[in-house]
Design a protein around this motif. Sequence first.
Motif, PDB file in Angstrom:
ATOM      1  N   ASP A 101       0.827  -1.216   0.000  1.00  0.00           N
ATOM      2  CA  ASP A 101       0.000   0.000   0.000  1.00  0.00           C
ATOM      3  C   ASP A 101       0.857   1.260   0.000  1.00  0.00           C
ATOM      4  O   ASP A 101       0.326   2.380   0.019  1.00  0.00           O
ATOM      5  N   GLY A 102       2.177   1.080   0.009  1.00  0.00           N
ATOM      6  CA  GLY A 102       3.076   2.223   0.004  1.00  0.00           C
ATOM      7  C   GLY A 102       3.333   2.820   1.371  1.00  0.00           C
ATOM      8  O   GLY A 102       3.924   3.897   1.483  1.00  0.00           O
ATOM      9  N   GLU A 103       2.917   2.112   2.413  1.00  0.00           N
ATOM     10  CA  GLU A 103       3.090   2.615   3.774  1.00  0.00           C
ATOM     11  C   GLU A 103       4.406   2.114   4.365  1.00  0.00           C
ATOM     12  O   GLU A 103       4.774   0.947   4.177  1.00  0.00           O
ATOM     13  N   ILE A 104       5.126   3.002   5.064  1.00  0.00           N
ATOM     14  CA  ILE A 104       6.307   2.563   5.792  1.00  0.00           C
ATOM     15  C   ILE A 104       5.843   1.655   6.918  1.00  0.00           C
ATOM     16  O   ILE A 104       5.014   2.043   7.739  1.00  0.00           O
ATOM     17  N   VAL A 105       6.350   0.436   6.956  1.00  0.00           N
ATOM     18  CA  VAL A 105       5.791  -0.567   7.870  1.00  0.00           C
ATOM     19  C   VAL A 105       6.320  -0.431   9.290  1.00  0.00           C
ATOM     20  O   VAL A 105       5.672  -0.804  10.249  1.00  0.00           O
ATOM     21  N   PHE A 106       7.498   0.063   9.439  1.00  0.00           N
ATOM     22  CA  PHE A 106       8.061   0.375  10.745  1.00  0.00           C
ATOM     23  C   PHE A 106       9.238   1.296  10.476  1.00  0.00           C
ATOM     24  O   PHE A 106       9.661   1.470   9.348  1.00  0.00           O
ATOM     25  N   ASP A 107       9.776   1.871  11.486  1.00  0.00           N
ATOM     26  CA  ASP A 107      10.900   2.786  11.272  1.00  0.00           C
ATOM     27  C   ASP A 107      11.721   2.855  12.543  1.00  0.00           C
ATOM     28  O   ASP A 107      11.247   2.568  13.635  1.00  0.00           O
ATOM     29  N   ASN A 108      12.970   3.205  12.371  1.00  0.00           N
ATOM     30  CA  ASN A 108      13.816   3.452  13.537  1.00  0.00           C
ATOM     31  C   ASN A 108      14.038   4.952  13.668  1.00  0.00           C
ATOM     32  O   ASN A 108      15.133   5.415  13.948  1.00  0.00           O
ATOM     33  N   GLU A 109      12.994   5.722  13.420  1.00  0.00           N
ATOM     34  CA  GLU A 109      12.913   7.175  13.538  1.00  0.00           C
ATOM     35  C   GLU A 109      13.542   7.906  12.351  1.00  0.00           C
ATOM     36  O   GLU A 109      12.972   8.840  11.822  1.00  0.00           O
ATOM     37  N   HIS A 110      14.717   7.478  11.924  1.00  0.00           N
ATOM     38  CA  HIS A 110      15.399   8.217  10.865  1.00  0.00           C
ATOM     39  C   HIS A 110      15.689   7.376   9.630  1.00  0.00           C
ATOM     40  O   HIS A 110      16.280   7.864   8.682  1.00  0.00           O
TER      41      HIS A 110
END
Length: 379
Positions: A314-323
């Motif tokens: 869907d083009g969504e960032i699935v998780f992130d480490n903030e940066h």
Amino acid sequence: MNKFIFILLLLSSTFLYSCNTLTGGDGTGTSVGAKSSGDKEGTALYKVRDYYYEDDYSYEGGGIDFLDYGFINKKGEVIVEPQFNLVSSFSEGLAAVMVGHATGYINEKGDYVINPQFDWASDFSEGLAAADTDGRTGFINKDGEYVISPQFDHAYPFSEGLALVLIGNSYGYINKEGTIVINPQYDFASSFSDGLAMVEMNDRVGFINKEGEYVVNPQFDWANDFSEGLAAVHVNEKTGFINKDGDYVINPQFDWAGDFHHGLAAISIGYKYGFINKDGQIVINPQYEWAEPFSDGYALVLDRSDKYHFINTDGEIVFDNEHGYDWATSYSNGLAFIIDYDFETGIDYEGYIDKEGNLIYRYDIEGWPYIDAYFDEYY
């Protein structure tokens, strides 16, 4: 392709290893202990490496002396201690390993099944592996015996029953008896995929079947292999997609396009990368500096600040480490390799994350400026 470069590429695919603290280098490797998701234990191993630094090393001067490679499992536990100069990923239960200038094979316990003896060797595919002795390439079985004698200038792993071989400056195909079934005649060629192979003659690219007959006549500037029934083709500075009859399903309109995976393909428009579906509709707008194909349900993308992220279909960032991450590879068997910076400790590290973004293996490294050179060679 330069054979040394081929070895570096071949003995590098994704990575395997973890659990104990590693010693012998200046870095430390630890299993973080996050629960893995997906495959059964022992079904996948991942490459890891141990850094050794020059005696006069400092963050500002000196550099990396050498690297050792080993493997972890999906929990981040070290299964095979780092001890090899180069390794491939496991394929059909074996991994190619290089010690000094000789290549052999180990099993998933780290035991030698075929002692190092070849100048280079490929992954096993369909029970055989390409192997080189004294500048000639043949194919060995899992006992390390040549079943097709070394006779080719180069050879690639078997795919769909045939192997691509180079004789002189021309590419052709052999069967598992070593018989040439499609005469060497092409300037360039790929292994068979989805029943067809891409071949190039006189700067024009087309596709042949296993009888060596053209199914799609040479007419393109370049083309990718077929994937999910479609192949990206480039003509007149634009890229589109054809089916196996050679008919355009998606007209040439993109500056570049990759293969379809999970029903989506990466494309670029004006140096920005996004994704289309099989109808040619843009489903994730071109906005990234780079995009990898979807793998394990996620795609690796690079943002304008040169940070890597993972997105879903869907083009969504699935998780992130903030940066985002300083470096990353696509997911394979539930894990992805990353390099990043720990702002709390001020230390660069590399390791593996699971599908939830949990760090399951971490190895602290020194001297980020010196890592880049090794990246070009080993990843």
